[in-house]
Design a protein around this motif. Structure first.
Motif, PDB file in Angstrom:
ATOM      1  N   VAL A  43      41.465  55.756  57.271  1.00  0.00           N
ATOM      2  CA  VAL A  43      42.769  56.462  57.765  1.00  0.00           C
ATOM      3  C   VAL A  43      43.152  56.869  56.369  1.00  0.00           C
ATOM      4  CG1 VAL A  43      45.057  55.138  57.889  1.00  0.00           C
ATOM      5  CG2 VAL A  43      43.203  54.427  59.676  1.00  0.00           C
ATOM      6  N   ALA A  44      43.488  56.552  54.668  1.00  0.00           N
ATOM      7  CA  ALA A  44      44.171  57.018  53.513  1.00  0.00           C
ATOM      8  C   ALA A  44      43.212  58.212  54.013  1.00  0.00           C
ATOM      9  CB  ALA A  44      44.100  55.809  52.623  1.00  0.00           C
ATOM     10  N   ILE A  45      42.138  58.593  53.985  1.00  0.00           N
ATOM     11  CA  ILE A  45      41.258  59.652  53.063  1.00  0.00           C
ATOM     12  C   ILE A  45      42.359  60.792  55.003  1.00  0.00           C
ATOM     13  CG2 ILE A  45      39.353  61.523  53.181  1.00  0.00           C
ATOM     14  CD1 ILE A  45      37.864  58.522  52.260  1.00  0.00           C
ATOM     15  N   ILE A  46      41.946  60.648  56.200  1.00  0.00           N
ATOM     16  CA  ILE A  46      42.667  61.684  56.877  1.00  0.00           C
ATOM     17  C   ILE A  46      44.376  61.426  56.889  1.00  0.00           C
ATOM     18  CG2 ILE A  46      43.083  61.470  59.248  1.00  0.00           C
ATOM     19  CD1 ILE A  46      40.469  59.459  59.646  1.00  0.00           C
ATOM     20  N   ALA A  47      44.436  60.710  56.204  1.00  0.00           N
ATOM     21  CA  ALA A  47      45.501  60.729  56.149  1.00  0.00           C
ATOM     22  C   ALA A  47      46.843  61.851  54.731  1.00  0.00           C
ATOM     23  CB  ALA A  47      46.756  59.744  56.381  1.00  0.00           C
ATOM     24  N   PHE A  48      45.565  61.419  53.577  1.00  0.00           N
ATOM     25  CA  PHE A  48      46.801  62.296  52.506  1.00  0.00           C
ATOM     26  C   PHE A  48      45.089  63.361  51.827  1.00  0.00           C
ATOM     27  CE2 PHE A  48      47.993  57.939  52.647  1.00  0.00           C
ATOM     28  CZ  PHE A  48      49.565  58.256  52.319  1.00  0.00           C
ATOM     29  N   ARG A  49      44.719  63.686  53.748  1.00  0.00           N
ATOM     30  CA  ARG A  49      43.268  65.008  53.128  1.00  0.00           C
ATOM     31  C   ARG A  49      44.561  66.100  52.132  1.00  0.00           C
ATOM     32  NH1 ARG A  49      40.001  67.293  57.952  1.00  0.00           N
ATOM     33  NH2 ARG A  49      40.020  64.473  58.024  1.00  0.00           N
ATOM     34  N   GLY A  50      45.183  66.835  52.742  1.00  0.00           N
ATOM     35  CA  GLY A  50      45.667  68.059  52.304  1.00  0.00           C
ATOM     36  C   GLY A  50      46.103  67.345  51.227  1.00  0.00           C
ATOM     37  N   LYS A  51      46.991  66.845  50.521  1.00  0.00           N
ATOM     38  CA  LYS A  51      46.992  66.202  48.463  1.00  0.00           C
ATOM     39  C   LYS A  51      45.825  65.397  48.150  1.00  0.00           C
ATOM     40  CE  LYS A  51      51.766  66.495  50.104  1.00  0.00           C
ATOM     41  NZ  LYS A  51      52.804  67.480  49.360  1.00  0.00           N
ATOM     42  N   VAL A  52      45.365  65.223  48.786  1.00  0.00           N
ATOM     43  CA  VAL A  52      44.239  65.166  48.110  1.00  0.00           C
ATOM     44  C   VAL A  52      43.432  66.693  47.387  1.00  0.00           C
ATOM     45  CG1 VAL A  52      41.837  64.287  48.078  1.00  0.00           C
ATOM     46  CG2 VAL A  52      44.049  62.835  48.841  1.00  0.00           C
ATOM     47  N   GLY A  53      43.006  67.288  48.645  1.00  0.00           N
ATOM     48  CA  GLY A  53      42.536  68.878  47.905  1.00  0.00           C
ATOM     49  C   GLY A  53      43.242  69.806  47.180  1.00  0.00           C
ATOM     50  N   GLU A  54      44.515  69.654  47.323  1.00  0.00           N
ATOM     51  CA  GLU A  54      45.252  69.796  46.768  1.00  0.00           C
ATOM     52  C   GLU A  54      45.365  69.547  44.927  1.00  0.00           C
ATOM     53  OE1 GLU A  54      48.929  69.668  47.538  1.00  0.00           O
ATOM     54  OE2 GLU A  54      48.851  70.812  49.378  1.00  0.00           O
ATOM     55  N   LEU A  55      45.462  68.191  44.579  1.00  0.00           N
ATOM     56  CA  LEU A  55      44.677  67.448  43.567  1.00  0.00           C
ATOM     57  C   LEU A  55      43.757  67.942  42.689  1.00  0.00           C
ATOM     58  CD1 LEU A  55      46.061  64.820  41.246  1.00  0.00           C
ATOM     59  CD2 LEU A  55      45.149  63.276  42.977  1.00  0.00           C
ATOM     60  N   TRP A  56      42.341  67.527  44.004  1.00  0.00           N
ATOM     61  CA  TRP A  56      40.996  67.907  43.633  1.00  0.00           C
ATOM     62  C   TRP A  56      41.035  70.021  42.765  1.00  0.00           C
ATOM     63  CZ3 TRP A  56      36.874  65.118  42.662  1.00  0.00           C
ATOM     64  CH2 TRP A  56      35.787  65.523  42.263  1.00  0.00           C
ATOM     65  N   ASP A  57      42.123  70.739  43.528  1.00  0.00           N
ATOM     66  CA  ASP A  57      42.063  71.931  43.664  1.00  0.00           C
ATOM     67  C   ASP A  57      42.931  72.130  41.311  1.00  0.00           C
ATOM     68  OD1 ASP A  57      40.663  72.690  45.362  1.00  0.00           O
ATOM     69  OD2 ASP A  57      42.019  73.446  46.307  1.00  0.00           O
ATOM     70  N   ALA A  58      43.836  71.135  42.183  1.00  0.00           N
ATOM     71  CA  ALA A  58      44.209  71.552  40.170  1.00  0.00           C
ATOM     72  C   ALA A  58      43.658  70.681  39.457  1.00  0.00           C
ATOM     73  CB  ALA A  58      45.643  70.449  40.505  1.00  0.00           C
TER      74      ALA A  58
END
Length: 80
Positions: free
Chosen positions: A57-72
């Motif tokens: 649930v956390a991965i699905i809910a914060f998918r966008g934020k995690v992607g942005e963090l990973w790109d940064a």
């Protein structure tokens, strides 16, 4: 109603028939009800299952934020 030598303990039932006080099935069910050997394992399995659901649930809910963090992080490493 006392024990007799060589015979199972009997009690008087309805209709004047003597019947065993405790059947083998009742004794087996009593033993099963007291056995708690697998209880800890079951509790741990439920706990792990709940944690997996929370992680999904956390991965699905914060998918966008995690992607942005990973790109940064990737950009920061590439700029070194």
């Amino acid at each position: 109603m006392g024990r007799t030598r060589g015979r199972a303990c009997m009690r008087e039932g309805d209709g004047g028939r003597a019947r065993p006080m405790r059947t083998a099935r009742q004794a087996w069910l009593a033993r099963i009800g007291k056995d708690e050997s697998g209880q800890g394992t079951t509790e741990y399995a439920i706990l792990v299952g709940v944690l997996v659901v929370i992680a999904i649930v956390a991965i699905i809910a914060f998918r966008g934020k995690v992607g942005e963090l990973w790109d940064a992080i990737a950009q920061g490493i590439n700029s070194l």
